[in-house]
Design a protein around this motif. Structure first.
Motif, short mmCIF file in Angstrom:
data_model
loop_
_atom_site.label_atom_id
_atom_site.label_comp_id
_atom_site.label_asym_id
_atom_site.label_seq_id
_atom_site.Cartn_x
_atom_site.Cartn_y
_atom_site.Cartn_z
N GLU A 96 0.85 -1.19 -0.12
CA GLU A 96 -0.02 0.13 -0.27
C GLU A 96 0.80 1.34 0.14
N ASP A 99 1.88 1.79 -3.54
CA ASP A 99 0.58 2.29 -4.24
C ASP A 99 0.45 3.58 -3.99
N MET A 100 0.84 4.22 -2.63
CA MET A 100 0.46 5.63 -2.53
C MET A 100 1.70 6.38 -3.36
N PHE A 103 0.24 7.49 -6.57
CA PHE A 103 -1.11 7.90 -6.37
C PHE A 103 -1.64 8.76 -7.47
N ARG A 106 -2.20 7.38 -13.45
CA ARG A 106 -3.55 6.76 -13.94
C ARG A 106 -3.23 5.74 -14.82
N ARG A 108 -2.10 2.33 -15.30
CA ARG A 108 -2.00 1.06 -14.61
C ARG A 108 -0.89 0.14 -15.25
N LYS B 170 -10.18 -0.57 0.40
CA LYS B 170 -9.84 -0.98 -1.02
C LYS B 170 -9.84 -0.21 -2.05
N THR B 171 -10.36 1.28 -1.79
CA THR B 171 -10.33 1.94 -2.73
C THR B 171 -9.01 3.08 -2.86
N ARG B 172 -8.81 3.96 -3.82
CA ARG B 172 -8.02 4.95 -3.83
C ARG B 172 -7.97 5.95 -2.80
N ARG B 175 -7.41 4.60 0.71
CA ARG B 175 -5.90 4.56 1.02
C ARG B 175 -5.38 5.85 1.29
N ALA B 176 -5.86 6.86 0.57
CA ALA B 176 -5.48 8.33 0.78
C ALA B 176 -6.01 8.79 2.11
N VAL B 192 -1.24 13.50 -2.79
CA VAL B 192 -2.67 13.66 -2.23
C VAL B 192 -3.11 15.08 -1.84
#
Ligand code: ADP
Ligand code: MG
Lengths: 235, 309
Positions: A96, A99-100, A103, A106, A108, B170-172, B175-176, B192
């Motif tokens: 995670e 993934d941040m 962020f 777009r 993928r 689970k979503t963006r 997470r933010a 963010v």
């Protein structure tokens, strides 16, 4: 033209003038270091660059003015700061955290490719991808912080004391990675107290004292400068 | 009839409403370390708006099925509360983001008083009754009774909580939100837009509050401009019980508080030899709050101690 151009950068905290008019440039593809003792104002320079603190002067990146823009917009424009103390999200998993890093992206497919690249660069992170980042060792957290910054696909990396608090072997590992990333064409501004290390990997260097740049030049030359040897290389 | 089972059912029904409201407190606290005292009033506004819509619809289209009428009320109350919470955050809390912690806390109390008074001006001082247009069938369950409405309240609440859990995990955006709760600076470094995430947190909490407001007024059959105060305080107690800032904690704390309250109300007469009656049920929430603050300030699932404010 330089990728990053900093003119007369000034940062103050209340009455404390932490940065007093710093000029600095980094060309595309260069690895430049900024060294200086604790409290010299190095971190404040980086925070000013990315808008985490208010600053005077002007910052241009790829020709565009960054001054006055919010931090999230600067991050989205391709500058990625790995903060002092790493700043990982302790209660997010390793995956995670990565993934941040991606962020704002777009695409993928491109993100997946970069994720694979980070996992190849740091196999340790791949092993621990489902683990909470707070459970990692200091060195692993630094790997994660760098990996996370790479996930943004940055044009420029700002690294704030990546060797801080790490065992010598881990420092070596981190520095190998920095050199490798630089070799792949990412422009890097490296802040260090450990002048010896930083001067060895960089092409050019700036030396900061009490909020001002007192010396700058090719790293190889600075390394043989007696003043530098006395003040920063412990001779 | 089995009193224990009956009170357990009643407690779970009430508790799922507390949980919905507690989530709003805990999400905002998790991100801003702010106790948003106005959240109870947002819940009240949700109930009031829904009741107004329900009243209008019943007048305009008397043939519409009750369930549809209530649903329409909920569907108007949700965006109304979302808009209200968005405005509260932007106008009252955001300018104080960097101020000492006491300033936003006092502001929150101020906002809550303003909302109470506004509601009193708009809807009056009297109780507004919830029309009896919902199905009222009663069913047997383990030797106790459960109504259609009770089933609907628990089912809907659990569904919403599951949805929120998915959103956060689970979503963006989720997470933010979690990243921002850990460090606003580093989240901003990831690109963010922290202000937007904070707005989203308030707005999502308000949507849950709107639903909770309608459910609680349907359950008790009435709404009142002052109802947000006690409900908010209880939901806040539930959030503290679960561990403020912790989303699973708010769900657990809400359900638990409802059950404690209902069982307490069921047995308080026996326990005190008839000296205290079931109308003392409200004391249990505060008894629990004090107990938690003394014995385990971090709550059941919390890691961090809410030491300040
Ligand atoms: N948030 C802050 N508030 C007040 N003073 C600060 C803050 N951050 C840094 N300073 C002060 O600014 C000066 C430069 O700090 P910093 O940029 O962190 O230096 P370095 O990174 O070179 O160690 C120091 O004197 C430090 O005490
Ligand atoms: Mg520093």
């Amino acid at each position: 033209m330089s990728l990053l151009e900093v003119r007369q950068l000034k940062v103050a905290y209340g009455g404390i003038k932490a940065v007093r008019g710093v000029d600095l440039t980094v060309a595309e593809g260069e690895l430049v270091c900024l060294i200086g003792a604790n409290g010299a104002g190095k971190s404040s320079v980086l925070k000013g660059l990315v808008g985490l603190v208010q600053h005077g002067g002007e910052v241009r990146f790829a020709g565009e003015r960054l001054t006055g823009r919010p931090t999230h917009a600067i991050a989205a424009s391709g500058v990625s700061l790995v903060p002092e103390g790493r700043g990982i999200f302790a209660r997010l998993t390793v995956a995670e955290n990565l993934d941040m890093g991606a962020f704002v992206r777009r695409d993928r497919t491109a993100v997946n490719i970069d994720r694979q690249r980070v996992y190849e660069l740091f196999p340790r992170l791949a092993e621990r991808r489902g683990q909470m980042a707070g459970t990692l060792s200091g060195g692993e957290q630094q790997m994660l912080a760098i990996g996370r910054a790479l996930m943004s696909g940055p044009r420029m990396l700002l690294l704030d004391e990546p060797s801080m608090g790490l065992a010598p072997l881990m420092v070596q590992k981190i520095y190998e990675t920095i050199t490798r990333v630089a070799g792949e064409g990412v422009t890097i501004l490296l802040v260090e107290q450990n002048a010896n290390l930083a001067l060895h990997v960089s092409q050019r260097a700036y030396v900061m004292e009490s909020g001002e740049v007192t010396l700058h030049g090719a790293s190889a030359e600075l390394m043989s400068n007696p003043q530098i040897r006395a003040a920063y290389l412990g001779e | 009839m089995d009193i224990f089972t009956q009170q357990l059912i009643n407690g779970l029904v009430l508790g799922s409403i507390y949980a919905l409201v507690a989530l709003g407190y805990t999400m905002v606290y998790g991100i801003l370390e702010l106790i948003n005292f106005a959240h109870g009033e947002v819940t009240m506004i949700g109930a009031m708006v829904a009741l107004s819509v329900i009243g209008l619809l019943m007048g305009a289209a008397p043939d519409l099925p009750g369930l549809m009428v209530v649903l329409a009320g909920v569907l108007v109350a949700i965006p109304a509360c979302m808009l209200l919470a968005f405005a509260i955050e932007k106008m009252a809390y955001r300018p104080l983001r960097k101020a000492p912690r006491l300033a936003p806390l006092i502001t929150a109390i101020g906002v809550s008083i303003i909302l109470q008074n506004a509601a009193m001006l708009i809807w009056g001082r009297q109780y507004v009754s919830f029309p009896r247009i919902l199905p009222e069938a009663r069913h047997e369950l383990f030797g106790a009774h459960i109504t259609d409405l009770q089933i609907a309240i628990v089912a809907l609440s659990l569904l919403i909580m599951a949805g929120l859990w998915l959103l956060v995990q689970k979503t963006r955006l989720g997470r933010a939100m979690r990243a921002t709760a850990q460090s606003k600076e580093v989240a901003a470094l990831m690109g963010v837009n922290v202000d937007r995430v904070i707005s989203a947190t308030f707005v999502i909490g308000a949507a849950l509050a709107a639903v909770a407001g309608v459910l609680v007024s349907a359950y008790y059959g009435l709404a009142h401009y002052y109802m947000g105060f006690l409900l908010g305080l209880k939901a806040f107690s539930a959030a503290v019980l679960g561990g403020i800032g912790n989303i699973a904690g708010a769900m657990l704390g809400g359900l638990l508080l409802g059950v404690i309250e209902a069982l307490g109300a069921g047995y308080i007469g026996d326990l005190t030899g008839g000296f205290l009656g079931s109308h003392y049920q409200d004391v249990f929430a505060f008894f629990v709050l004090i107990l938690v603050l003394v014995l385990r300030p971090s709550g059941l699932l919390g890691e961090r101690v809410a030491s300040r404010a």
